[in-house]
Design a protein around this motif. Sequence first.
Motif, PDB file in Angstrom:
ATOM      1  N   GLU A  66       0.849  -1.186   0.000  1.00 11.14           N
ATOM      2  CA  GLU A  66       0.000   0.000   0.000  1.00 11.14           C
ATOM      3  C   GLU A  66       0.884   1.234   0.000  1.00 11.14           C
ATOM      4  N   LEU A  67       0.319   2.319  -0.481  1.00  9.04           N
ATOM      5  CA  LEU A  67       1.040   3.584  -0.543  1.00  9.04           C
ATOM      6  C   LEU A  67       0.333   4.578   0.371  1.00  9.04           C
ATOM      7  N   THR A  68       1.080   5.129   1.311  1.00 10.51           N
ATOM      8  CA  THR A  68       0.564   6.167   2.188  1.00 10.51           C
ATOM      9  C   THR A  68       1.081   7.510   1.679  1.00 10.51           C
ATOM     10  N   LEU A  69       0.167   8.440   1.393  1.00 16.00           N
ATOM     11  CA  LEU A  69       0.560   9.781   0.954  1.00 16.00           C
ATOM     12  C   LEU A  69       0.652  10.679   2.174  1.00 16.00           C
ATOM     13  N   ASP A  70       1.693  11.496   2.218  1.00 12.23           N
ATOM     14  CA  ASP A  70       1.920  12.370   3.370  1.00 12.23           C
ATOM     15  C   ASP A  70       2.329  13.757   2.862  1.00 12.23           C
ATOM     16  N   MET A  71       1.487  14.745   3.133  1.00 13.89           N
ATOM     17  CA  MET A  71       1.749  16.125   2.690  1.00 13.89           C
ATOM     18  C   MET A  71       3.064  16.687   3.238  1.00 13.89           C
ATOM     19  N   ARG A  72       3.535  16.160   4.344  1.00 15.27           N
ATOM     20  CA  ARG A  72       4.793  16.656   4.917  1.00 15.27           C
ATOM     21  C   ARG A  72       5.998  16.315   4.045  1.00 15.27           C
ATOM     22  N   LEU A  73       5.810  15.438   3.065  1.00 16.18           N
ATOM     23  CA  LEU A  73       6.905  15.049   2.179  1.00 16.18           C
ATOM     24  C   LEU A  73       6.917  15.820   0.867  1.00 16.18           C
ATOM     25  N   THR A  74       6.007  16.791   0.712  1.00 14.25           N
ATOM     26  CA  THR A  74       6.016  17.616  -0.497  1.00 14.25           C
ATOM     27  C   THR A  74       7.270  18.471  -0.527  1.00 14.25           C
ATOM     28  N   GLU A  75       7.632  18.913  -1.717  1.00  8.64           N
ATOM     29  CA  GLU A  75       8.843  19.717  -1.863  1.00  8.64           C
ATOM     30  C   GLU A  75       8.711  21.035  -1.129  1.00  8.64           C
ATOM     31  N   GLY A 104       7.394  32.014   1.066  1.00  5.60           N
ATOM     32  CA  GLY A 104       8.023  30.704   0.984  1.00  5.60           C
ATOM     33  C   GLY A 104       8.219  30.085   2.359  1.00  5.60           C
ATOM     34  N   GLU A 105       8.885  28.939   2.375  1.00  6.28           N
ATOM     35  CA  GLU A 105       9.123  28.185   3.595  1.00  6.28           C
ATOM     36  C   GLU A 105      10.611  28.187   3.899  1.00  6.28           C
ATOM     37  N   SER A 106      10.965  28.410   5.141  1.00  8.36           N
ATOM     38  CA  SER A 106      12.375  28.376   5.518  1.00  8.36           C
ATOM     39  C   SER A 106      12.890  26.938   5.482  1.00  8.36           C
ATOM     40  N   SER A 107      14.192  26.803   5.342  1.00  2.35           N
ATOM     41  CA  SER A 107      14.811  25.474   5.393  1.00  2.35           C
ATOM     42  C   SER A 107      14.511  24.811   6.727  1.00  2.35           C
ATOM     43  N   HIS A 108      14.565  25.592   7.790  1.00  2.60           N
ATOM     44  CA  HIS A 108      14.319  25.046   9.128  1.00  2.60           C
ATOM     45  C   HIS A 108      12.913  24.455   9.246  1.00  2.60           C
ATOM     46  N   LYS A 109      11.897  25.172   8.777  1.00  2.00           N
ATOM     47  CA  LYS A 109      10.508  24.678   8.851  1.00  2.00           C
ATOM     48  C   LYS A 109      10.332  23.421   8.006  1.00  2.00           C
ATOM     49  N   ALA A 110      10.907  23.416   6.809  1.00  2.12           N
ATOM     50  CA  ALA A 110      10.809  22.234   5.941  1.00  2.12           C
ATOM     51  C   ALA A 110      11.525  21.047   6.587  1.00  2.12           C
ATOM     52  N   GLN A 111      12.684  21.309   7.156  1.00  5.33           N
ATOM     53  CA  GLN A 111      13.438  20.251   7.825  1.00  5.33           C
ATOM     54  C   GLN A 111      12.646  19.671   8.994  1.00  5.33           C
ATOM     55  N   ARG A 113       9.455  19.334   9.317  1.00  5.45           N
ATOM     56  CA  ARG A 113       8.348  18.453   8.919  1.00  5.45           C
ATOM     57  C   ARG A 113       8.831  17.099   8.426  1.00  5.45           C
ATOM     58  N   ILE A 114       9.987  17.037   7.740  1.00 12.46           N
ATOM     59  CA  ILE A 114      10.463  15.717   7.315  1.00 12.46           C
ATOM     60  C   ILE A 114      11.072  14.956   8.485  1.00 12.46           C
ATOM     61  N   VAL A 115      11.699  15.660   9.407  1.00 13.54           N
ATOM     62  CA  VAL A 115      12.219  15.000  10.607  1.00 13.54           C
ATOM     63  C   VAL A 115      11.065  14.405  11.418  1.00 13.54           C
ATOM     64  N   ASN A 136      15.159  19.010  -2.571  1.00  7.42           N
ATOM     65  CA  ASN A 136      15.491  19.975  -1.530  1.00  7.42           C
ATOM     66  C   ASN A 136      15.100  19.439  -0.153  1.00  7.42           C
ATOM     67  N   LEU A 137      13.932  18.846  -0.056  1.00  7.59           N
ATOM     68  CA  LEU A 137      13.500  18.312   1.237  1.00  7.59           C
ATOM     69  C   LEU A 137      14.401  17.167   1.679  1.00  7.59           C
ATOM     70  N   LEU A 138      14.759  16.290   0.755  1.00  4.96           N
ATOM     71  CA  LEU A 138      15.671  15.191   1.059  1.00  4.96           C
ATOM     72  C   LEU A 138      17.003  15.736   1.564  1.00  4.96           C
ATOM     73  N   SER A 139      17.519  16.762   0.897  1.00  3.48           N
ATOM     74  CA  SER A 139      18.809  17.328   1.300  1.00  3.48           C
ATOM     75  C   SER A 139      18.736  17.961   2.687  1.00  3.48           C
ATOM     76  N   LEU A 140      17.589  18.518   3.042  1.00  2.00           N
ATOM     77  CA  LEU A 140      17.440  19.097   4.374  1.00  2.00           C
ATOM     78  C   LEU A 140      17.421  18.019   5.452  1.00  2.00           C
ATOM     79  N   LEU A 141      16.844  16.867   5.154  1.00  2.00           N
ATOM     80  CA  LEU A 141      16.898  15.755   6.108  1.00  2.00           C
ATOM     81  C   LEU A 141      18.326  15.246   6.238  1.00  2.00           C
TER      82      LEU A 141
END
Length: 181
Positions: A66-75, A104-111, A113-115, A136-141
């Motif tokens: 199954e695939l779970t979609l999660d908005m926190r993983l958007t770019e 826009g979203e800061s790097s810190h805020k994006a980081q 949500r993926i953390v 970009n989100l992957l790189s922040l993690l």
Amino acid sequence: MKSIYLIRHCSASGQEPDAELTDEGQQQAQGLAEFLSQEDIERIISSPFTRAVQSIEPFRVQKELELTLDMRLTERVLSKQPLDDWLEKLESSFSDMNQVIGEGESSHKAQERIVEVINEIKDGPDDRVAVVTHGNLLSLLLNYVDSRFGFREWQSLSNPDVYLITANREEPLSVTRLWKS
């Protein structure tokens, strides 16, 4: 021990949420499925953006997961307005993690949500989870796990790309690049 497979989507036709994979990206998705088939992945969590879903779909079908979609993983949205100097702004966002451009979203805020997603996986029941997201989100993690991961390393990401984070409660996260582009 938890194994978290961080996957950057395959080559896409654009950056919009509904941008689809290119013909090359569709071939990459097949190669990604073959590559991941060697792993005993139990669960898939993905950005709902079309390019992310299409990147993991061949693997998902093959393994009947199954695939779970999660908005926190958007770019991460660097800016809601087009920027002629977006690359320079992106570079500076790695050194000033609180920089916000317009709406826009800061790097810190994006980081953050993926953390949060990764911490939920660490505390969850599944031991081997694939997480499909964007560059970009992957790189922040990866920066969160290893502060040496910055703009230059972001530039070296490929489409697709796969990193493995190993985690347990007693030790810090560790990361290894698995994909050989």
